[in-house]
Design a protein around this motif. Structure first.
Motif, PDB file in Angstrom:
ATOM      1  N   ASN A 240      11.104  -7.171   5.373  1.00  0.00           N
ATOM      2  CA  ASN A 240      11.545  -5.957   4.682  1.00  0.00           C
ATOM      3  C   ASN A 240      10.556  -4.810   4.803  1.00  0.00           C
ATOM      4  OD1 ASN A 240      13.749  -7.475   3.787  1.00  0.00           O
ATOM      5  ND2 ASN A 240      12.677  -8.119   1.931  1.00  0.00           N
ATOM      6  N   ASN A 241       9.464  -5.029   5.561  1.00  0.00           N
ATOM      7  CA  ASN A 241       8.406  -4.010   5.719  1.00  0.00           C
ATOM      8  C   ASN A 241       7.835  -3.553   4.382  1.00  0.00           C
ATOM      9  OD1 ASN A 241       8.587  -3.934   8.557  1.00  0.00           O
ATOM     10  ND2 ASN A 241      10.355  -2.560   8.453  1.00  0.00           N
ATOM     11  N   THR A 242       7.705  -4.489   3.458  1.00  0.00           N
ATOM     12  CA  THR A 242       7.136  -4.177   2.140  1.00  0.00           C
ATOM     13  C   THR A 242       5.761  -4.813   1.956  1.00  0.00           C
ATOM     14  OG1 THR A 242       8.285  -6.086   1.180  1.00  0.00           O
ATOM     15  CG2 THR A 242       9.395  -3.944   1.060  1.00  0.00           C
ATOM     16  N   ASP A 243       5.206  -5.347   3.048  1.00  0.00           N
ATOM     17  CA  ASP A 243       3.899  -5.999   2.942  1.00  0.00           C
ATOM     18  C   ASP A 243       2.793  -4.944   2.918  1.00  0.00           C
ATOM     19  OD1 ASP A 243       4.655  -5.377   5.531  1.00  0.00           O
ATOM     20  OD2 ASP A 243       3.222  -6.777   6.414  1.00  0.00           O
ATOM     21  N   THR A 244       2.093  -4.870   1.839  1.00  0.00           N
ATOM     22  CA  THR A 244       0.979  -3.944   1.684  1.00  0.00           C
ATOM     23  C   THR A 244      -0.330  -4.728   1.760  1.00  0.00           C
ATOM     24  OG1 THR A 244       1.002  -4.176  -0.717  1.00  0.00           O
ATOM     25  CG2 THR A 244       2.382  -2.442   0.242  1.00  0.00           C
ATOM     26  N   ASP A 245      -1.432  -3.982   1.851  1.00  0.00           N
ATOM     27  CA  ASP A 245      -2.733  -4.648   1.878  1.00  0.00           C
ATOM     28  C   ASP A 245      -2.991  -5.414   0.585  1.00  0.00           C
ATOM     29  OD1 ASP A 245      -3.394  -3.781   4.430  1.00  0.00           O
ATOM     30  OD2 ASP A 245      -4.262  -1.901   3.713  1.00  0.00           O
ATOM     31  N   ASP A 279      -8.841  -6.739   1.789  1.00  0.00           N
ATOM     32  CA  ASP A 279      -9.405  -6.036   0.641  1.00  0.00           C
ATOM     33  C   ASP A 279     -10.311  -4.894   1.074  1.00  0.00           C
ATOM     34  OD1 ASP A 279      -9.686  -6.290  -2.431  1.00  0.00           O
ATOM     35  OD2 ASP A 279     -11.745  -6.083  -1.745  1.00  0.00           O
ATOM     36  N   LYS A 280     -10.998  -5.054   2.208  1.00  0.00           N
ATOM     37  CA  LYS A 280     -11.840  -3.978   2.719  1.00  0.00           C
ATOM     38  C   LYS A 280     -11.007  -2.758   3.100  1.00  0.00           C
ATOM     39  CE  LYS A 280     -15.796  -6.641   4.431  1.00  0.00           C
ATOM     40  NZ  LYS A 280     -16.542  -7.080   5.648  1.00  0.00           N
ATOM     41  N   GLN A 281      -9.812  -2.991   3.600  1.00  0.00           N
ATOM     42  CA  GLN A 281      -8.926  -1.875   3.932  1.00  0.00           C
ATOM     43  C   GLN A 281      -8.499  -1.126   2.676  1.00  0.00           C
ATOM     44  OE1 GLN A 281      -5.717  -3.447   6.281  1.00  0.00           O
ATOM     45  NE2 GLN A 281      -7.069  -4.385   7.791  1.00  0.00           N
ATOM     46  N   ILE A 282      -8.347  -1.863   1.581  1.00  0.00           N
ATOM     47  CA  ILE A 282      -8.031  -1.203   0.301  1.00  0.00           C
ATOM     48  C   ILE A 282      -9.235  -0.408  -0.186  1.00  0.00           C
ATOM     49  CG2 ILE A 282      -7.366  -1.592  -2.096  1.00  0.00           C
ATOM     50  CD1 ILE A 282      -6.060  -4.208  -1.190  1.00  0.00           C
ATOM     51  N   ALA A 283     -10.422  -1.046  -0.128  1.00  0.00           N
ATOM     52  CA  ALA A 283     -11.630  -0.409  -0.646  1.00  0.00           C
ATOM     53  C   ALA A 283     -12.047   0.805   0.172  1.00  0.00           C
ATOM     54  CB  ALA A 283     -12.775  -1.425  -0.680  1.00  0.00           C
ATOM     55  N   SER A 284     -11.646   0.867   1.445  1.00  0.00           N
ATOM     56  CA  SER A 284     -12.033   1.999   2.288  1.00  0.00           C
ATOM     57  C   SER A 284     -11.356   3.292   1.858  1.00  0.00           C
ATOM     58  CB  SER A 284     -11.698   1.696   3.748  1.00  0.00           C
ATOM     59  OG  SER A 284     -10.297   1.512   3.916  1.00  0.00           O
ATOM     60  N   ASN A 285     -10.303   3.201   1.052  1.00  0.00           N
ATOM     61  CA  ASN A 285      -9.581   4.397   0.605  1.00  0.00           C
ATOM     62  C   ASN A 285      -9.708   4.601  -0.910  1.00  0.00           C
ATOM     63  OD1 ASN A 285      -8.534   4.783   3.256  1.00  0.00           O
ATOM     64  ND2 ASN A 285      -6.997   3.211   2.846  1.00  0.00           N
ATOM     65  N   MET A 286     -10.848   4.196  -1.463  1.00  0.00           N
ATOM     66  CA  MET A 286     -10.998   4.210  -2.918  1.00  0.00           C
ATOM     67  C   MET A 286     -11.512   5.533  -3.477  1.00  0.00           C
ATOM     68  SD  MET A 286     -10.053   1.275  -4.193  1.00  0.00           S
ATOM     69  CE  MET A 286     -10.887   0.974  -5.737  1.00  0.00           C
ATOM     70  N   ILE A 289      -8.082   8.005  -4.810  1.00  0.00           N
ATOM     71  CA  ILE A 289      -6.890   7.230  -5.116  1.00  0.00           C
ATOM     72  C   ILE A 289      -6.547   7.404  -6.589  1.00  0.00           C
ATOM     73  CG2 ILE A 289      -7.414   5.522  -3.334  1.00  0.00           C
ATOM     74  CD1 ILE A 289      -8.272   3.647  -5.591  1.00  0.00           C
ATOM     75  N   PRO A 290      -5.280   7.190  -6.940  1.00  0.00           N
ATOM     76  CA  PRO A 290      -4.894   7.315  -8.344  1.00  0.00           C
ATOM     77  C   PRO A 290      -5.601   6.286  -9.226  1.00  0.00           C
ATOM     78  CG  PRO A 290      -2.969   7.318  -6.913  1.00  0.00           C
ATOM     79  CD  PRO A 290      -4.135   6.934  -6.063  1.00  0.00           C
ATOM     80  N   LEU A 291      -5.646   6.598 -10.506  1.00  0.00           N
ATOM     81  CA  LEU A 291      -6.267   5.702 -11.481  1.00  0.00           C
ATOM     82  C   LEU A 291      -5.638   4.319 -11.424  1.00  0.00           C
ATOM     83  CD1 LEU A 291      -7.965   5.108 -14.088  1.00  0.00           C
ATOM     84  CD2 LEU A 291      -6.031   6.042 -15.376  1.00  0.00           C
ATOM     85  N   TYR A 292      -4.326   4.257 -11.191  1.00  0.00           N
ATOM     86  CA  TYR A 292      -3.608   2.993 -11.277  1.00  0.00           C
ATOM     87  C   TYR A 292      -3.910   2.059 -10.104  1.00  0.00           C
ATOM     88  CZ  TYR A 292      -1.237   6.246 -14.334  1.00  0.00           C
ATOM     89  OH  TYR A 292      -0.984   7.182 -15.287  1.00  0.00           O
ATOM     90  N   ASP A 293      -4.601   2.554  -9.080  1.00  0.00           N
ATOM     91  CA  ASP A 293      -4.940   1.714  -7.926  1.00  0.00           C
ATOM     92  C   ASP A 293      -6.424   1.347  -7.884  1.00  0.00           C
ATOM     93  OD1 ASP A 293      -2.340   1.766  -7.030  1.00  0.00           O
ATOM     94  OD2 ASP A 293      -2.637   3.544  -5.769  1.00  0.00           O
ATOM     95  N   ILE A 294      -7.197   1.796  -8.872  1.00  0.00           N
ATOM     96  CA  ILE A 294      -8.634   1.542  -8.838  1.00  0.00           C
ATOM     97  C   ILE A 294      -8.936   0.046  -8.909  1.00  0.00           C
ATOM     98  CG2 ILE A 294     -10.756   1.753 -10.214  1.00  0.00           C
ATOM     99  CD1 ILE A 294     -10.051   4.600 -10.770  1.00  0.00           C
ATOM    100  N   SER A 295      -8.193  -0.684  -9.727  1.00  0.00           N
ATOM    101  CA  SER A 295      -8.457  -2.108  -9.907  1.00  0.00           C
ATOM    102  C   SER A 295      -7.795  -2.977  -8.847  1.00  0.00           C
ATOM    103  CB  SER A 295      -7.981  -2.557 -11.294  1.00  0.00           C
ATOM    104  OG  SER A 295      -6.585  -2.335 -11.437  1.00  0.00           O
TER     105      SER A 295
END
Length: 610
Positions: A240-245, A279-286, A289-295
Motif C-alpha cells: 500500500n506504499n504506507t511503509d514509513t521509516d 532510526d538514523k534516517q528519522i533522526a537526520s531530519n529532527m 520537525i513538528p513537536l509530535y514527531d520529536i519522540s
C-alpha cells in the motif's frame, strides 16, 4: 474558547476565531482575537493563551519552546493574581493540558502527568469530548512511563464515571471527533493487553489493531504468531506504499526482540542493526520537525537491545559501546549498569583466555642442575590498573566495579520501596488510582517483579565478588559473596558461585583451611542441573561445575604443600572448561616436586627415537 458569561458580541468573536483556527486560517484568527482584546480586556489571559497556540500551529507545530514559555508566564501571572486577591490559583485546564502534550511528545512523561493531574481531578465538570481528550492523554502518559497497573485502575475509574465512552467495544454517535474515540478504544485495549487481560481484538485490517494483536501474541509468548503478524504488517504496508521509516524501525526492532527471546542472537542483532539504520534516517531530519514527531526516534532502546545481543554473541566491546548512549538517559536503571559491568567482565575474560593459551613456562635460564624456569607473571602483575581516559569510559575491570556499585545502590533502594500489593496487577478494587505504585524501577522496561529484583541483586553480588577478586580486593569479594548467600530464592548456579568466590577470596587472604570448607565438591551433587544448562555461560552442566570446584580445591592443596592430594584431584579434572588450567597446575606441581626435568628429558629421547 467559549465562555457562557461573555456578551453576545464576545461569544461571536470567540466562535469566529475558533472556526478560523480549525480551518487553518491562522492570521485571520489572530486578528479576530486582537479585536476581541480591544473590546474586552478582561479576557487578556485567555486571549494570550489562544494567540500562543495559534502561533504554534502556524509554525507547523515546530516552535513549541515559545508556546511553553507563554504557558509558564501565564501560570506565574495567575499565581501573582491569586496572592493579590487572597484566593486560590485560577484553574486553567486547557493550558495545563497543552503543557502535558508538550512534555509527552518530549518524552518527559512524569512531568506531563504532574501537569495533567489537576485536570483529571475535575474531569466530571468537563463536556464529554474534552473529558475523553484528557483521559486519552493520561492513558498515553501512564503507559509510556510503564505505569501499567495504575493505567488499569484509571481505566476502571473511567468505566464507572463515564460508562458510555469507556466501553471500548461499542461505537458512540454523539462524539464529533470519531478518530479521538477510536484512539481511546485502542488505548483501552492496549492497557488490558499489557496487564495480561483477555481482550478480543477486532480483525478489521487496520495497522493499529494488527500491531496490537502482534503485541498480544508476544506477551502470551506465542513468538511464532507474533513474528507472523509483524510480517503481515510489513507486507501490507509495502503493497500500500504506507511503509514509513518509523514503521520500519518498529517492525525491525520488534522482530529482533522476538529472535532475542528464542535465543537467535545473530539474527536478532541483524534486525536491531536494521532498526538503527531506519532510526538514523528519522533522526537526520529532527531539526525542523513538528513537536509530535520529536519522540519518533528510538535509538536508545534499540541500542540497548543490540548491546544485549552482542553480549550473547561474546562481542563485549561492541556491547559496551551500545550501552553508552542509552545510559545517559536511563542512568537510574540498575539493569543498564549491570549489563555494562558484564561487558567489562567478558572483555577481561577474553583477555585471560588469550593469556591461558601461552605456556606456563615462559623461558629457561642455564642448563643442567643450574637450570631455572621463568613462569608467566601472576594476574596481579599481568593486569595493571587501567590508564583509561575519564571522559571516554572503556570496558575495564575498574569501570566494572563502578558500574556494579551503582547497580547495587539502586537495586537496594528500589527493593526497600518495592510495593508488593501492586505486584502481578494486584491492589484493592477501591484503591485510588493515584495511590497505585507500579514497580517500574527499570524504565523503559516493564515493571519488575520481586523475584526478578532478587535475581538481579544476586547477579550483582556475584559479579561484584568476582571483579573484586580480579582487582585484588579480597575482603570486599568475601563480603559480597556472603551477602549474596543471604539473598532470597538464590539459584543453584549462584550458590556454586558464592562458595567458589568465597573460597578463592580466602585462599588469597592466606586462609587456606577456611577456604577448603567452601570448596567441598560434594555440595555440587545436590544442585539442580537444569539451572546450569539454561545459563549462557561456560559451566553448562553439573560435571563442569564439579571440575571447577575440584580445580580450585587442588589449588588450595598445592598452596598447603600437599602435592599428592593436588595430583589426585587434578586427575579427576578432565572437563574442557578446566583442562588448560589443569595442565598448567600439573606443570607447576611437577616443577615443585622435581619431575619436570625428567619428563622433559624423556620427551626428548622419545622424539629422537621417532
Amino acid at each position: 474558547m467559549l465562555d457562557e458569561n461573555n456578551s453576545t458580541q464576545e461569544n461571536e468573536l470567540f466562535t469566529r476565531a475558533y472556526v478560523e483556527y480549525n480551518n487553518e486560517k491562522y492570521d485571520e484568527s489572530l486578528n479576530t482575537l486582537r479585536e476581541l482584546e480591544n473590546i474586552s480586556p478582561k479576557h487578556k489571559t485567555k486571549i494570550k493563551h489562544n494567540c500562543a497556540v495559534i502561533a504554534f500551529s502556524k509554525s507547523n507545530s515546530i516552535n513549541f519552546q515559545e508556546l511553553l514559555k507563554t504557558l509558564n508566564e501565564l501560570y506565574e501571572e495567575e499565581i501573582e493574581n491569586a496572592k493579590l486577591n487572597s484566593s486560590g490559583v485560577c484553574f486553567t485546564p486547557i493550558a495545563n493540558y497543552n503543557k502535558a502534550i508538550i512534555y509527552y511528545n518530549r518524552s518527559l512523561h512524569r512531568t506531563g502527568i504532574k501537569y495533567l493531574l489537576p485536570v483529571v481531578e475535575k474531569l466530571e465538570s468537563f463536556e464529554e469530548n474534552f473529558a475523553l481528550l484528557v483521559s486519552t492523554l493520561m492513558l498515553r502518559l501512564l503507559l509510556a512511563s510503564q505505569q501499567l497497573n495504575r493505567a488499569q485502575h484509571f481505566l476502571a475509574l473511567l468505566q464507572i464515571k463515564f460508562p458510555r465512552i469507556a466501553d471500548s467495544l461499542l461505537p458512540d454517535e454523539n462524539f464529533t471527533d470519531k478518530q479521538l474515540l477510536e484512539d481511546f478504544k485502542l488505548l483501552a485495549m492496549l492497557t488490558n493487553v499489557l496487564n495480561r487481560r483477555t481482550v478480543a481484538i477486532p480483525d478489521d485490517g487496520s495497522l493499529e489493531f494488527s500491531a496490537l494483536k502482534a503485541r498480544q501474541y508476544y506477551i502470551m509468548k506465542d513468538f511464532q504468531m507474533a513474528a507472523k503478524q509483524l510480517k503481515i504488517i510489513n507486507t501490507e504496508s509495502n503493497e500500500n506504499n504506507t511503509d514509513t521509516d518509523i514503521l520500519k524501525t518498529c517492525i525491525a526492532n520488534n522482530m529482533g526482540i522476538i529472535h532475542l527471546r528464542v535465543r537467535h542472537y545473530a539474527i536478532a542483532a541483524k534486525f536491531f542493526q536494521n532498526a538503527i539504520t531506519f532510526d538514523k534516517q528519522i533522526a537526520s531530519n529532527m531539526r525542523n520537525i513538528p513537536l509530535y514527531d520529536i519522540s519518533s526516534a528510538r535509538s536508545c532502546e534499540i541500542l540497548y537491545n543490540l548491546g544485549i545481543s552482542m553480549l550473547h554473541l561474546r562481542r563485549p566491546k561492541e556491547a559496551f559501546q551500545c550501552f553508552l548512549v542509552p545510559l545517559k538517559f536511563y542512568h537510574s536503571n540498575p539493569r543498564f549498569w549491570t549489563r555494562m559491568a558484564e561487558a567489562c567482565i567478558m572483555e577481561h575474560e577474553m583477555k585471560l583466555l588469550l593469556e591461558d593459551k601461552k605456556p606456563m613456562v615462559s623461558s629457561v635460564v642455564n642448563i643442567g642442575s643450574r637450570r631455572k624456569y621463568i613462569l608467566k607473571p601472576t594476574p596481579r602483575t599481568m593486569y595493571p590498573p587501567s590508564t583509561q581516559c575519564a571522559v571516554l569510559p572503556e570496558p575495564t575491570m575498574e569501570f566494572a566495579i563502578l558500574c556494579l556499585r551503582n547497580a547495587l545502590t539502586l537495586t537496594k533502594f528500589y527493593k526497600s520501596s518495592f510495593s508488593e500489593q501492586n505486584e502481578e496487577g494486584g491492589g484493592t478494587e477501591n484503591q485510588n488510582w493515584k495511590e497505585i505504585i507500579d514497580n517500574n524501577f527499570c524504565t523503559p522496561s516493564a515493571p519488575i517483579s520481586k523475584d526478578a529484583l532478587d535475581r538481579m541483586l544476586s547477579a550483582i553480588y556475584t559479579a561484584y565478588s568476582y571483579v573484586s577478586i580480579r582487582l585484588g580486593d579480597y575482603v570486599t569479594a568475601l563480603e559480597m559473596a556472603r551477602e549474596c548467600s543471604k539473598s532470597e530464592k538464590l539459584s543453584d548456579a549462584h550458590k556454586m558461585l558464592v562458595k567458589l568466590y568465597s573460597g578463592q577470596a580466602l585462599i588469597m587472604m592466606d586462609k587456606i583451611g577456611e577456604a577448603r570448607s567452601y570448596l567441598d565438591p560434594q555440595f555440587v551433587n545436590g544442585l539442580n542441573a537444569f539451572d546450569f544448562e539454561t545459563k549462557d555461560w561456560q559451566v553448562k552442566s553439573l560435571e563442569a561445575a564439579q571440575n571447577v570446584v575440584r580445580y580450585n580445591l587442588a589449588v588450595a592443596f598445592a598452596l598447603q604443600g600437599d602435592f599428592d592430594g593436588t595430583s589426585r584431584l587434578l586427575n579427576t579434572c578432565t572437563h574442557p572448561v578446566v583442562i588448560a588450567k589443569t595442565m598448567a597446575l600439573k606443570i607447576y606441581v611437577d616443577i615443585k616436586t622435581g619431575k619436570y626435568c625428567k619428563f622433559e628429558k624423556s620427551y626428548k629421547l622419545s622424539l629422537w627415537n621417532v
